[in-house]
Design an enzyme around this catalytic site. Structure first.
Site, PDB file in Angstrom:
ATOM      1  N   LYS A  13       0.850  -1.186   0.000  1.00  0.00           N
ATOM      2  CA  LYS A  13       0.000   0.000   0.000  1.00  0.00           C
ATOM      3  C   LYS A  13       0.886   1.236   0.000  1.00  0.00           C
ATOM      4  O   LYS A  13       1.694   1.433   0.921  1.00  0.00           O
ATOM      5  CB  LYS A  13      -0.908   0.015   1.230  1.00  0.00           C
ATOM      6  CG  LYS A  13      -2.097   0.960   1.102  1.00  0.00           C
ATOM      7  CD  LYS A  13      -3.082   0.456   0.057  1.00  0.00           C
ATOM      8  CE  LYS A  13      -4.423   1.160   0.160  1.00  0.00           C
ATOM      9  NZ  LYS A  13      -5.394   0.628  -0.832  1.00  0.00           N
ATOM     10  N   THR A  58      -3.865  -5.022   0.403  1.00  0.00           N
ATOM     11  CA  THR A  58      -3.243  -3.726   0.677  1.00  0.00           C
ATOM     12  C   THR A  58      -4.140  -2.856   1.548  1.00  0.00           C
ATOM     13  O   THR A  58      -3.654  -2.021   2.310  1.00  0.00           O
ATOM     14  CB  THR A  58      -2.909  -2.998  -0.633  1.00  0.00           C
ATOM     15  OG1 THR A  58      -4.113  -2.670  -1.334  1.00  0.00           O
ATOM     16  CG2 THR A  58      -2.027  -3.865  -1.515  1.00  0.00           C
ATOM     17  N   HIS A 245      21.603  25.671 -10.270  1.00  0.00           N
ATOM     18  CA  HIS A 245      22.489  26.629 -10.932  1.00  0.00           C
ATOM     19  C   HIS A 245      22.006  28.066 -10.765  1.00  0.00           C
ATOM     20  O   HIS A 245      20.807  28.361 -10.882  1.00  0.00           O
ATOM     21  CB  HIS A 245      22.590  26.306 -12.420  1.00  0.00           C
ATOM     22  CG  HIS A 245      23.171  24.959 -12.701  1.00  0.00           C
ATOM     23  ND1 HIS A 245      24.458  24.614 -12.380  1.00  0.00           N
ATOM     24  CD2 HIS A 245      22.622  23.855 -13.280  1.00  0.00           C
ATOM     25  CE1 HIS A 245      24.694  23.365 -12.751  1.00  0.00           C
ATOM     26  NE2 HIS A 245      23.599  22.879 -13.291  1.00  0.00           N
TER      27      HIS A 245
END
Length: 290
Positions: A13, A58, A245
């Site tokens: 799950k 699940t 950056h």
């Protein structure tokens, strides 16, 4: 023609959202986590014939998270993950291995005289991954992600390979920024996980600030080494550090100089620096990182 066989597999799950409120009179305490569980074991029949006799649904895994939060509370996420992983393996004979991952989102009180009002912190997310199997092997990997840090000077980048496609100019003074994702493996179970987390985080921040960097790779190693030199409970640490950056803006068309003051912060594409630092005698636990 060679036979076709079932390969490695697991199921579970994903991302069970859980908020646990502890009420101490008028003062409340908040725990906000996302829990993911994955189980593996005797799963050949369900894949080959659809026989679900060894499958713990699940949905049951999700409900276990909620029930355990009520029965046992949620303090350190590593301890809660260990509790769940052991339960799944020890209560269900077909389950041989459990993996439990938790992310924690921090909240802070809006003010002292509002004991039940909170604001979500905008900092990093605390994480952990726990593995436990029927052979008694247990690993605990703590971590964090989205820890955004920046040095406005004290960073250089030069001496690199230059070929016909290189346009990046060398520099001896640049902004160095990254969003740190770090995961560290505990050498033994039973650490004071809350204290350990705070101290590892402190080491990471101090090493980032203290290192005059010639590359983000050098900074990564310095951060890992600081943790291992300082925290005996940690045997290995791994990083993913994107280079956020910052490019100087050309202000010459406007008749203005730009002495490392005005930057364009680019979000992509970005360099991604990954690596690990470990003790030479660190016990092998490759599955801990899966």
């Amino acid at each position: 023609m060679p036979d076709v066989i079932l390969g490695p597999n697991r199921y579970g799950k994903a991302e069970t959202r859980l908020v646990r409120v502890v009420r101490e009179g008028e003062v409340h305490h908040l725990k906000d986590v996302t829990v993911s569980s994955s189980l593996s074991g005797d799963m050949e029949a369900v894949h080959l014939t659809g026989d679900n006799a060894t499958v713990l649904p699940t949905d049951s895994q999700k409900n276990t998270v909620y029930a355990f939060a009520k029965q046992y509370g949620v303090d350190q996420i590593e301890d809660f993950a260990l509790l769940l992983a052991r339960h799944f393996v020890e209560s269900q004979p077909p389950i041989h291995h459990a993996r439990v991952e938790i992310e924690e989102y921090a909240w802070e009180r809006i003010s002292g005289d509002r004991p039940h009002s909170f604001a979500r912190k905008g900092g990093e997310v605390r994480t952990c991954v726990v593995h436990h199997d029927r052979d008694g092997r247990t690993t605990v990997v703590s971590g964090l992600k989205d820890l955004v840090v920046l040095n406005s000077t004290g960073s250089e980048f030069h001496g690199y390979i230059q070929d016909e496609y290189t346009t990046l100019p060398p520099t001896t003074d640049r902004v160095l920024a990254t969003a740190v994702a770090a995961r560290w493996r505990h050498g033994a179970e039973g650490s004071a996980y809350g204290k350990s987390y705070e101290e590892v985080r402190r080491c990471l921040l101090e090493a980032f600030a203290d290192t005059h960097s010639l590359s983000l790779q050098q900074t990564l190693y310095a951060m890992g080494k600081r943790v291992l030199d300082t925290r005996g409970e940690v045997c290995e640490i791994r990083f993913a550090m994107p280079n956020k950056h910052h490019f100087l803006v050309d202000l010459s068309p406007f008749g203005l100089d730009n002495d490392n003051e005005v930057y364009f912060a680019a979000d992509r594409p970005y360099g991604l620096i990954e690596g690990g630092v470990l003790r030479e005698d660190a016990p092998d636990a490759a599955f801990a990182w899966e």
